[in-house]
Design a protein around this motif. Structure first.
Motif, PDB file in Angstrom:
ATOM      1  N   UNK A   1      -6.013   1.814   2.947  1.00 15.66           N
ATOM      2  CA  UNK A   1      -6.325   0.706   3.855  1.00 15.66           C
ATOM      3  C   UNK A   1      -5.468  -0.506   3.529  1.00 15.66           C
ATOM      4  N   UNK A   2      -5.153  -0.696   2.248  1.00 17.08           N
ATOM      5  CA  UNK A   2      -4.265  -1.792   1.874  1.00 17.08           C
ATOM      6  C   UNK A   2      -2.842  -1.560   2.336  1.00 17.08           C
ATOM      7  N   UNK A   3      -2.350  -0.330   2.214  1.00 20.56           N
ATOM      8  CA  UNK A   3      -0.983  -0.034   2.644  1.00 20.56           C
ATOM      9  C   UNK A   3      -0.815  -0.223   4.149  1.00 20.56           C
ATOM     10  N   UNK A   4      -1.819   0.207   4.911  1.00 18.50           N
ATOM     11  CA  UNK A   4      -1.737   0.132   6.371  1.00 18.50           C
ATOM     12  C   UNK A   4      -2.205  -1.219   6.906  1.00 18.50           C
ATOM     13  N   UNK A   5      -2.422  -2.188   6.016  1.00 14.25           N
ATOM     14  CA  UNK A   5      -2.942  -3.490   6.443  1.00 14.25           C
ATOM     15  C   UNK A   5      -1.975  -4.182   7.390  1.00 14.25           C
ATOM     16  N   UNK A   6      -2.531  -4.997   8.263  1.00 16.51           N
ATOM     17  CA  UNK A   6      -1.747  -5.817   9.189  1.00 16.51           C
ATOM     18  C   UNK A   6      -2.180  -7.265   9.022  1.00 16.51           C
TER      19      UNK A   6
END
Length: 838
Positions: A188-193
């Motif tokens: 979820x952190x990597x795909x954060x926007x």
């Protein structure tokens, strides 16, 4: 929409409860992390729902359809070919179709898709190639990265590329990371926007009771070593399968580390009244399909880690777990990504165990102890931390983003990146700044490890595109059989018409310009292998071969390669405790071709020859570490000669110089001055004099061989070291004069100044002088020259010890004077008679 097929009813799998939340998350943010254990339907139902091909009904029974859902095209990336085909087949079956219609797939060498395809399942390797060809991924609306938790290097890389593509080129591109374990925060952190972390959607697992059996071997077995697994352990696994079939109901799924172990256990289970199936990447697609279908008899499915989470085998109620896994390593022996056998992590073991409880109560038989289980690693090591990074580094170079700036789940080790860059620079794939060259982009498009891509591209121009593709496919797919003769194995593949190999040959042939060369199989195989592994070209040296890289290599007894002077080695292994590597696959190569590919250079080899005990000067032709040929060197570099002579001087010692007695005494006097007076006097120890030959000038610079050293006067050379402000004769005199007029030589051999004379010559002397502030020691001798006494205090000796000496010596030497008062007597070397003139 008129004419559109109606979405089929959703299969009764746990993921159905989570699909509305998943669709909502993607509609709101374009991203989501789907955490769903194996067997819940995440690999099959979630992509179909995201593409609008099934009814993703909400919990309250209402239909859930997003805007433009009917037009969405979904790309699903799987880390393995077998899982790719299986996922596509399962999704197509849910739709009542065959792969290639609304659900298609693409793996290396095989494609099933059409204009109607809305969900396409591909390997992560295929996805990376598409991204590098066009980072915008035209025609794709959403990508699902499946099995992210396994941390395959290609999955990590694809994730980083997709994140950057969304940020820069395709903000509308949806991205879902699907994981079977609870590492949700990482993704979820990597795909954060800008709005924050990506939404997380979870699915509950099937909850059926599973009985756990711990069944370690009773005897002590050898632990796995590389790819080798103790055959006795595999026999134990076979025995446990037999026990499990008797104890429990249902089909059996057996986890083994690789295809070789699967084949061995399959042979040991032939006696069972059950159908034995194998699931690994080398079996044919038809055999894979049969393994996935339940039949009239009980089944035993022998599988690799592919069945942990990527693949669900229906009908399984029993799991037998060997507890081993194959993990990537840098295979220095092959120069390619390799594998090693390790204990499976606790997380992997839990996923395997979950397969037994998917359809009902089940049983798990673990072939290790519960105590050992607690000592195992909690999670597997990510590929990026242990694997060869050459292909990854080339992909990053072609992508154009520095490695440090990629949004990877974990940073790659700096040392591994540097090693990959060194390999790529040697291949001409990246420049000095780390950017991809035109050649590097060509190699990346081949879909092979850069070494094999180089062999394919350059080999096609030398031996023809078909033969280059055939050998490259053999090396890339590791289709080698028994024995170490790669040429024979190539011909066997041709004769057997291996379909997987033939598909790969066709694919590779399309990546290079079509060329035809009239080159024999032996030269073609040697050329391609040597181009892939130039550092492992080897020449016979005594009872073994020496490689260009400097490693020794041996062949098995009776090998057809044994009579070859030169070898191109495709594969080798080194067992612990052995200095030389064992050739596992190789082919003879002509010496001229070997020199051309590996490169040769001329060296002036000037060195001290221990056997001849002199300087040897040769012009040597080197092929890497191999000394291929040599001839005498007539006019060697004086600097190299000097270095060889210095080695010889250190080897032989200073005695090789010309040492007279006077020279040795000079050295002893100078050593005394250095020790007693100070550092203004040079150190003349062996270590100091051998450190540099400067003190031997001007003779040293003219020396060319041993006999020149033997002519150097060491005494004259030593005097070059005397400080200009000092006087050796004054500081450390050769002779010493006493106050009675007697004079004698000074001996510095012991490091202390010593004089030796007959006692009568000391008569009349009041004291022993000092030299350099050091009290001289006097050795007093009897008339026959034998020691009588040693003293540095003559006055004390006259008054004390002399009385006893006189008493003893008068009886032994009555003809010599022994006065009562030696301090006032005249020194003499004569007897009493001579003194009286008789």
């Amino acid at each position: 929409m008129v004419g559109m097929p109606q979405p089929p009813a959703l299969p009764d799998l746990p993921i159905r409860e989570s699909l509305p939340a998943l669709l909502d998350a993607v509609a709101r943010t374009g991203t989501a992390v789907l955490a769903a254990p194996p067997g819940t339907g995440k690999t099959t139902l979630a992509p179909l729902a995201l593409a609008g091909l099934i009814d993703a009904g909400a919990a309250d029974g209402s239909r859930y359809v997003t805007r433009d859902m009917s037009q969405r095209r979904v790309l699903v990336a799987e880390p393995r070919r077998l899982a790719t085909r299986a996922a596509a087949a399962r999704m197509a079956a849910i739709l009542g179709e065959k792969p290639g219609e609304r659900v298609g797939f693409q793996i290396r060498g095989e494609t099933r898709r059409s204009a109607a395809t809305r969900v396409e399942v591909v390997t992560t390797g295929v996805l990376l190639n598409r991204l590098l060809a066009d980072p915008e991924l035209p025609g794709v609306d959403l990508v699902v990265l499946d099995e992210c938790h396994e941390r395959h290097l290609e999955t990590d890389t694809a994730c980083a590329f997709l994140i950057e593509s969304r940020q820069v080129l395709r903000p509308d591109l949806g991205l879902v990371a699907a994981s079977a374990t609870a590492d949700v925060a990482l993704w979820t952190g990597l795909l954060a926007a800008d709005a924050g972390p990506a939404p997380a959607v979870a699915s509950e697992p099937m909850r059926h009771p599973v009985a756990m059996h711990w069944v370690p071997p009773r005897e002590r077995l050898d632990p796995p070593d590389g790819l080798r697994v103790d055959p006795r352990f595999l026999g134990h696994v076979s025995h446990i399968v037999d026990r499990a079939l008797d104890a429990d109901d249902g089909d059996v799924l057996v986890f083994l580390p690789g295809a070789a172990e699967i084949r061995r256990v399959a042979d040991q289970l032939r006696h069972l009244d059950a159908d034995i199936y194998q699931l690994h990447g080398s079996v044919s697609p038809a055999e894979q399909d049969r393994a996935m279908r339940a039949g009239d008899r009980r089944r035993v499915v022998l599988a690799t880690a592919i069945a942990e989470s990527s693949l669900t085998v229906p009908g399984v109620r029993i799991v037998v777990d060997a507890g081993l896994a194959r993990r990537p390593v840098v295979d220095h022996a092959r120069g390619l990504p390799g594998l090693t056998t390790t204990p499976a992590s606790r997380a992997a073991a839990d996923q395997r165990a979950g397969r037994a409880g998917r359809e009902g109560p089940g049983a798990v038989w673990r072939c290790w102890s519960e105590a050992e289980h607690l000592r195992r690693a909690a999670q597997p090591v990510p590929d990026v931390a242990a694997a060869d990074l050459t292909a990854f580094r080339l992909q990053a170079a072609c992508w154009g983003t520095p490695v440090a700036e990629l949004a990877l789940p974990g940073p790659p080790p700096a040392g591994a990146v540097e090693a990959a860059e060194a390999t790529l620079q040697a291949l001409g794939a990246i420049d000095d700044d780390g950017a991809a060259t035109d050649r590097g982009r060509v190699l990346a498009r081949a879909g092979l490890h850069p070494r094999l891509a180089r062999a394919l591209v350059d080999g096609a121009a030398r031996v023809g595109s078909v033969k280059a593709a055939e050998v490259a496919a053999l090396l890339g797919l590791d289709k080698r059989g028994r024995g170490d003769d790669l040429l024979a194995q190539w011909r066997q593949l041709r004769a057997s018409r291996d379909r997987q190999w033939e598909r790969e040959v066709k694919r590779l042939s399309r990546t290079v310009p079509a060329t035809d060369r009239h080159v024999g199989d032996d030269e073609a195989a040697a050329t391609v292998v040597a181009l892939a592994f130039p550092e492992r070209i080897a020449k016979r040296s005594g009872g073994q071969w020496l490689t260009v890289g400097g490693t020794g290599a041996v062949c098995a007894e009776g090998s057809p390669l044994a009579g070859s002077e030169w070898l191109a080695i495709a594969d080798a292994s080194r067992n612990p405790g052995r200095a030389a590597a064992q050739v596992r696959a190789g082919v003879p190569i002509d010496g001229g071709l070997a020199r051309e590919i590996a490169g040769e250079r001329r060296e002036e080899r000037v060195a001290w020859d221990r056997e001849r005990r002199d300087v040897a000067a040769r012009s040597v032709r080197m092929v890497g570490a191999i000394e291929d040929a040599s001839e005498p060197l007539r006019d060697p570099d004086p600097a190299l000669v000097g270095a060889a002579l210095l080695d010889g001087l250190r080897e032989e010692g200073l005695d090789v110089l010309k040492w007279t007695d006077a020279a040795r005494r000079t050295r002893e006097r100078m050593a005394f001055c250095h020790r007693e007076i100070g550092d203004q006097w040079p150190d003349v120890s062996d270590a100091a004099l051998l450190a540099s030959p400067d003190w031997l000038e001007p003779w040293w610079s003219r020396a060319r061989r041993r006999r020149d050293l033997e002519r150097i006067e060491a005494g004259a050379a030593l005097r070059n070291l005397v400080p200009w402000s000092e006087d050796l004769e004054r500081t450390a005199p050769v002779r010493l004069r006493l106050d009675n007029g007697s004079e004698t030589a000074v001996d510095y051999a012991t490091g202390w100044p010593v004089v030796s004379m007959k006692l009568q010559l000391f008569f009349g002397a009041a004291a022993i002088p000092r030299i350099g502030g050091v009290q001289v020691r006097a050795h007093l001798l009897d008339p026959a020259g034998r020691p009588l006494a040693v003293t540095s205090d003559l006055a004390s000796f006259w008054q004390g010890s002399y009385l006893q000496v006189r008493k003893e010596m008068r009886g032994r030497y009555p003809k010599h004077p022994w006065p009562e008062d030696p301090a006032s007597a005249a020194p003499t070397a004569w007897t009493n008679r001579r003194l009286r003139g008789g």
